[in-house]
Design an enzyme around this catalytic site. Structure first.
Site, PDB file in Angstrom:
ATOM      1  N   ASN A   1       0.845  -1.188   0.000  1.00  0.00           N
ATOM      2  CA  ASN A   1       0.000   0.000   0.000  1.00  0.00           C
ATOM      3  C   ASN A   1       0.883   1.242   0.000  1.00  0.00           C
ATOM      4  OD1 ASN A   1      -2.286  -1.675   0.292  1.00  0.00           O
ATOM      5  ND2 ASN A   1      -2.009  -1.738   2.513  1.00  0.00           N
TER       6      ASN A   1
ATOM      7  N   GLN B   1      -2.153   2.684   3.687  1.00  0.00           N
ATOM      8  CA  GLN B   1      -0.859   2.574   4.370  1.00  0.00           C
ATOM      9  C   GLN B   1      -0.939   3.273   5.722  1.00  0.00           C
ATOM     10  OE1 GLN B   1       2.598   4.105   2.268  1.00  0.00           O
ATOM     11  NE2 GLN B   1       4.028   3.142   3.715  1.00  0.00           N
TER      12      GLN B   1
ATOM     13  N   HIS C   1       6.729  -1.935   3.151  1.00  0.00           N
ATOM     14  CA  HIS C   1       6.488  -3.335   3.528  1.00  0.00           C
ATOM     15  C   HIS C   1       5.590  -4.005   2.505  1.00  0.00           C
ATOM     16  CE1 HIS C   1       3.492  -0.813   5.565  1.00  0.00           C
ATOM     17  NE2 HIS C   1       2.637  -1.808   5.388  1.00  0.00           N
TER      18      HIS C   1
ATOM     19  N   HIS D   1       3.007  -6.996   2.019  1.00  0.00           N
ATOM     20  CA  HIS D   1       2.140  -7.959   2.707  1.00  0.00           C
ATOM     21  C   HIS D   1       2.171  -9.269   1.921  1.00  0.00           C
ATOM     22  CE1 HIS D   1      -0.267  -5.077   5.272  1.00  0.00           C
ATOM     23  NE2 HIS D   1       0.183  -4.221   4.376  1.00  0.00           N
TER      24      HIS D   1
HETATM   25  P1  5GP Z   1      -0.274  -0.985   6.065  1.00  0.00           P
HETATM   26  O1  5GP Z   1      -1.699  -0.698   6.480  1.00  0.00           O
HETATM   27  O2  5GP Z   1       0.639   0.174   6.398  1.00  0.00           O
HETATM   28  O3  5GP Z   1      -0.116  -1.461   4.661  1.00  0.00           O
HETATM   29  O4  5GP Z   1       0.179  -2.217   6.940  1.00  0.00           O
HETATM   30  C1  5GP Z   1       0.657  -2.083   8.241  1.00  0.00           C
HETATM   31  C2  5GP Z   1       0.462  -3.418   8.909  1.00  0.00           C
HETATM   32  O5  5GP Z   1       1.246  -3.441  10.098  1.00  0.00           O
HETATM   33  C3  5GP Z   1      -0.973  -3.702   9.334  1.00  0.00           C
HETATM   34  O6  5GP Z   1      -1.438  -4.869   8.666  1.00  0.00           O
HETATM   35  C4  5GP Z   1      -0.890  -3.873  10.844  1.00  0.00           C
HETATM   36  O7  5GP Z   1      -1.735  -4.899  11.332  1.00  0.00           O
HETATM   37  C5  5GP Z   1       0.580  -4.198  11.068  1.00  0.00           C
HETATM   38  N1  5GP Z   1       1.097  -3.773  12.360  1.00  0.00           N
HETATM   39  C6  5GP Z   1       0.852  -2.587  12.977  1.00  0.00           C
HETATM   40  N2  5GP Z   1       1.520  -2.535  14.139  1.00  0.00           N
HETATM   41  C7  5GP Z   1       2.199  -3.713  14.253  1.00  0.00           C
HETATM   42  C8  5GP Z   1       3.072  -4.239  15.263  1.00  0.00           C
HETATM   43  O8  5GP Z   1       3.381  -3.622  16.290  1.00  0.00           O
HETATM   44  N3  5GP Z   1       3.575  -5.484  15.034  1.00  0.00           N
HETATM   45  C9  5GP Z   1       3.270  -6.201  13.914  1.00  0.00           C
HETATM   46  N4  5GP Z   1       3.814  -7.411  13.802  1.00  0.00           N
HETATM   47  N5  5GP Z   1       2.460  -5.730  12.952  1.00  0.00           N
HETATM   48  C10 5GP Z   1       1.928  -4.500  13.121  1.00  0.00           C
END
Ligand code: 5GP
Ligand code: ZN
Length: 116
Positions: free
Chosen positions: A89, A96, A102, A104
């Site tokens: 994202n 994001q 990152h 997924h």
């Molecule tokens: P985004 O929404 O930025 O693409 O993805 C961020 C991801 O990080 C989310 O799926 C969320 O669940 C994960 N996430 C957020 N905080 C933490 C954390 O402290 N530890 C881990 N392992 N994942 C996290």
């Protein structure tokens, strides 16, 4: 080089615990804290890069490493043959929430398309 207030840089530094499933010279991967599928792993570069928009041509190898990590982890997790998704994202409208690049890796169930 980390970013002081970046959650994933803190995980990289070992300051916040994570269930790490893969480590290489350039990347690490750990399980998402809020999994959206039986396998939900986040693959991140060791170097802090905020978004896809911050990538430049010199980062091409690094980004390739993230996909090779995904291939390796998918096999380890047993989802490679049935199928899995990798997604990245970029910025708020795409969902994001953590501004450290990152990928997924989602698998272990049937995934619908298009995503929401
Ligand atoms: P985004 O929404 O930025 O693409 O993805 C961020 C991801 O990080 C989310 O799926 C969320 O669940 C994960 N996430 C957020 N905080 C933490 C954390 O402290 N530890 C881990 N392992 N994942 C996290
Ligand atoms: Zn970071």
């Amino acid at each position: 080089m980390g970013s002081a207030d970046c959650l994933f840089c803190k995980i990289l530094a070992g300051d916040i615990p994570a269930d790490i499933v893969y480590e290489s010279e350039t990347a690490i991967a750990f399980r998402d804290i809020n999994p959206q599928a039986p396998t939900h792993v986040l693959i991140i570069p060791r170097r802090h890069i905020a978004t896809i928009n911050a990538l430049d041509a010199d980062d091409a190898h690094l980004v390739g490493d993230l996909f090779l990590a995904a291939k390796h982890i998918a096999r380890e997790e047993g989802v490679a043959e049935r199928g899995y998704r990798v997604a990245m994202n970029c910025n708020a409208a795409a969902g994001q929430t953590v501004f450290h690049l990152h990928l997924h890796l989602l698998g272990g169930r049937d995934l619908s398309w298009p995503p929401g």
